[in-house]
Design a protein around this motif. Structure first.
Motif, PDB file in Angstrom:
ATOM      1  N   PRO A   1      36.480  53.134  35.678  1.00 56.39           N
ATOM      2  CA  PRO A   1      36.925  52.690  37.007  1.00 56.39           C
ATOM      3  C   PRO A   1      37.840  51.456  36.934  1.00 56.39           C
ATOM      4  CG  PRO A   1      34.566  53.146  37.036  1.00 56.39           C
ATOM      5  CD  PRO A   1      35.010  53.222  35.599  1.00 56.39           C
ATOM      6  N   PHE A   2      37.528  50.519  36.059  1.00 50.62           N
ATOM      7  CA  PHE A   2      38.360  49.326  35.906  1.00 50.62           C
ATOM      8  C   PHE A   2      39.732  49.699  35.338  1.00 50.62           C
ATOM      9  CE2 PHE A   2      39.996  45.881  33.241  1.00 50.62           C
ATOM     10  CZ  PHE A   2      40.083  44.854  34.163  1.00 50.62           C
ATOM     11  N   LEU A   3      39.742  50.514  34.290  1.00 49.32           N
ATOM     12  CA  LEU A   3      40.991  50.868  33.613  1.00 49.32           C
ATOM     13  C   LEU A   3      41.897  51.741  34.469  1.00 49.32           C
ATOM     14  CD1 LEU A   3      39.570  51.520  30.052  1.00 49.32           C
ATOM     15  CD2 LEU A   3      40.952  49.565  30.789  1.00 49.32           C
ATOM     16  N   ASN A   4      41.335  52.462  35.395  1.00 52.21           N
ATOM     17  CA  ASN A   4      42.147  53.339  36.247  1.00 52.21           C
ATOM     18  C   ASN A   4      42.757  52.619  37.447  1.00 52.21           C
ATOM     19  OD1 ASN A   4      41.854  55.646  34.662  1.00 52.21           O
ATOM     20  ND2 ASN A   4      39.877  56.128  35.594  1.00 52.21           N
ATOM     21  N   GLN A   5      42.349  51.388  37.709  1.00 58.88           N
ATOM     22  CA  GLN A   5      42.921  50.624  38.824  1.00 58.88           C
ATOM     23  C   GLN A   5      44.396  50.312  38.552  1.00 58.88           C
ATOM     24  OE1 GLN A   5      40.504  47.308  40.536  1.00 58.88           O
ATOM     25  NE2 GLN A   5      39.340  47.629  38.641  1.00 58.88           N
ATOM     26  N   GLN A   6      45.142  50.173  39.634  1.00 55.65           N
ATOM     27  CA  GLN A   6      46.528  49.744  39.497  1.00 55.65           C
ATOM     28  C   GLN A   6      46.554  48.227  39.306  1.00 55.65           C
ATOM     29  OE1 GLN A   6      48.581  51.147  42.988  1.00 55.65           O
ATOM     30  NE2 GLN A   6      48.907  53.174  42.084  1.00 55.65           N
ATOM     31  N   VAL A   7      47.477  47.771  38.495  1.00 56.81           N
ATOM     32  CA  VAL A   7      47.601  46.342  38.200  1.00 56.81           C
ATOM     33  C   VAL A   7      47.780  45.542  39.492  1.00 56.81           C
ATOM     34  CG1 VAL A   7      49.039  44.613  37.039  1.00 56.81           C
ATOM     35  CG2 VAL A   7      48.512  46.739  35.891  1.00 56.81           C
ATOM     36  N   LEU A   8      48.496  46.093  40.432  1.00 56.97           N
ATOM     37  CA  LEU A   8      48.751  45.421  41.708  1.00 56.97           C
ATOM     38  C   LEU A   8      47.455  45.027  42.410  1.00 56.97           C
ATOM     39  CD1 LEU A   8      50.819  44.642  43.953  1.00 56.97           C
ATOM     40  CD2 LEU A   8      50.519  46.951  44.838  1.00 56.97           C
ATOM     41  N   ASN A   9      46.394  45.799  42.230  1.00 49.60           N
ATOM     42  CA  ASN A   9      45.143  45.587  42.955  1.00 49.60           C
ATOM     43  C   ASN A   9      44.143  44.669  42.270  1.00 49.60           C
ATOM     44  OD1 ASN A   9      46.081  47.400  44.900  1.00 49.60           O
ATOM     45  ND2 ASN A   9      45.205  49.144  43.825  1.00 49.60           N
ATOM     46  N   VAL A  10      44.404  44.241  41.048  1.00 54.27           N
ATOM     47  CA  VAL A  10      43.383  43.486  40.317  1.00 54.27           C
ATOM     48  C   VAL A  10      43.644  41.985  40.260  1.00 54.27           C
ATOM     49  CG1 VAL A  10      42.704  45.445  38.899  1.00 54.27           C
ATOM     50  CG2 VAL A  10      44.445  43.874  38.047  1.00 54.27           C
ATOM     51  N   GLY A  11      44.839  41.557  40.565  1.00 55.91           N
ATOM     52  CA  GLY A  11      45.165  40.135  40.483  1.00 55.91           C
ATOM     53  C   GLY A  11      45.898  39.809  39.192  1.00 55.91           C
ATOM     54  N   ALA A  12      46.079  38.532  38.977  1.00 59.50           N
ATOM     55  CA  ALA A  12      46.843  38.067  37.817  1.00 59.50           C
ATOM     56  C   ALA A  12      46.175  38.503  36.511  1.00 59.50           C
ATOM     57  CB  ALA A  12      46.962  36.553  37.845  1.00 59.50           C
ATOM     58  N   VAL A  13      47.006  39.002  35.593  1.00 55.22           N
ATOM     59  CA  VAL A  13      46.528  39.416  34.272  1.00 55.22           C
ATOM     60  C   VAL A  13      47.102  38.449  33.258  1.00 55.22           C
ATOM     61  CG1 VAL A  13      46.518  41.256  32.554  1.00 55.22           C
ATOM     62  CG2 VAL A  13      46.440  41.838  34.990  1.00 55.22           C
ATOM     63  N   GLN A  14      46.211  37.781  32.533  1.00 48.55           N
ATOM     64  CA  GLN A  14      46.642  36.822  31.520  1.00 48.55           C
ATOM     65  C   GLN A  14      45.917  37.119  30.221  1.00 48.55           C
ATOM     66  OE1 GLN A  14      45.667  33.132  33.509  1.00 48.55           O
ATOM     67  NE2 GLN A  14      47.808  32.883  34.104  1.00 48.55           N
ATOM     68  N   ALA A  15      46.675  37.145  29.130  1.00 49.86           N
ATOM     69  CA  ALA A  15      46.107  37.412  27.809  1.00 49.86           C
ATOM     70  C   ALA A  15      46.547  36.325  26.849  1.00 49.86           C
ATOM     71  CB  ALA A  15      46.554  38.774  27.306  1.00 49.86           C
TER      72      ALA A  15
END
Length: 180
Positions: free
Chosen positions: A54-68
């Motif tokens: 479920p987490f991996l199938n979400q669109q990036v737009l819906n999860v917030g800032a992604v920082q690695a």
């Protein structure tokens, strides 16, 4: 959508899935000989347990800032060198325990198989470190003696196996991590 790797912004389409975004991060890190060591999504630290369908199938737009954040493989191996050295000490100790039963004939040469598997893991660690240019990690001193040991094991010569362990291989476990 912007995602960040080590302060560098990457632009991805808003409808990109988290799976594809993380793959892009991993590919970018890998191209720089680095490994992602920390991931934050929407202000929350993400672990491998969070990487569910479920987490991996979400669109990036819906999860917030992604920082690695990533580290070089070389740095990771340098930091792991102490653990590699402890593993060598454990192998030496466990190898010593095998000697008496082999010499007395109470153990078949096959009793060293699990130990040999761990030795193979150890040499792989040394070679990974050597390939990354980490000083003090090389399996070159061990390889000829490992081949000798495997030959003695194949012929079921338990005394030769014990001799090779005691006089050739185990002492080199001390030095193998020190050879460049």
């Amino acid at each position: 959508m912007h995602i960040t790797l080590d302060g560098e912004q990457l632009q991805l389409p808003d409808d990109t899935s988290m799976m594809n975004a993380l793959a892009a991060l991993s590919d970018r890190a890998h191209a720089q000989h680095r490994i992602v060591t920390s991931l934050t999504v929407g202000g929350k630290t993400i672990s491998d347990r969070d990487l569910t369908p479920p987490f991996l199938n979400q669109q990036v737009l819906n999860v917030g800032a992604v920082q690695a954040v990533s580290q070089s493989l070389h740095t990771i191996i340098v930091e792991a060198k102490q653990a590699i050295d402890r593993f060598a000490a454990e192998l030496r100790s466990d190898g010593q325990v095998l000697l008496a039963p082999l010499r007395s004939g109470t153990a078949q040469v096959g009793t060293i198989d699990a130990w040999l598997g761990r030795l193979a893991d150890y040499t792989e660690m040394l070679e990974a470190g050597h390939a990354q240019g980490v000083d003090g990690l090389s399996s070159a001193a061990l390889l000829p003696w490992i081949q000798e040991l495997l030959g003695a094991r194949t012929t079921a010569d338990s005394i030769r196996v014990a001799d090779l362990l005691e006089y050739e291989l185990l002492p080199r476990l001390v030095d193998a991590g020190l050879a460049a």
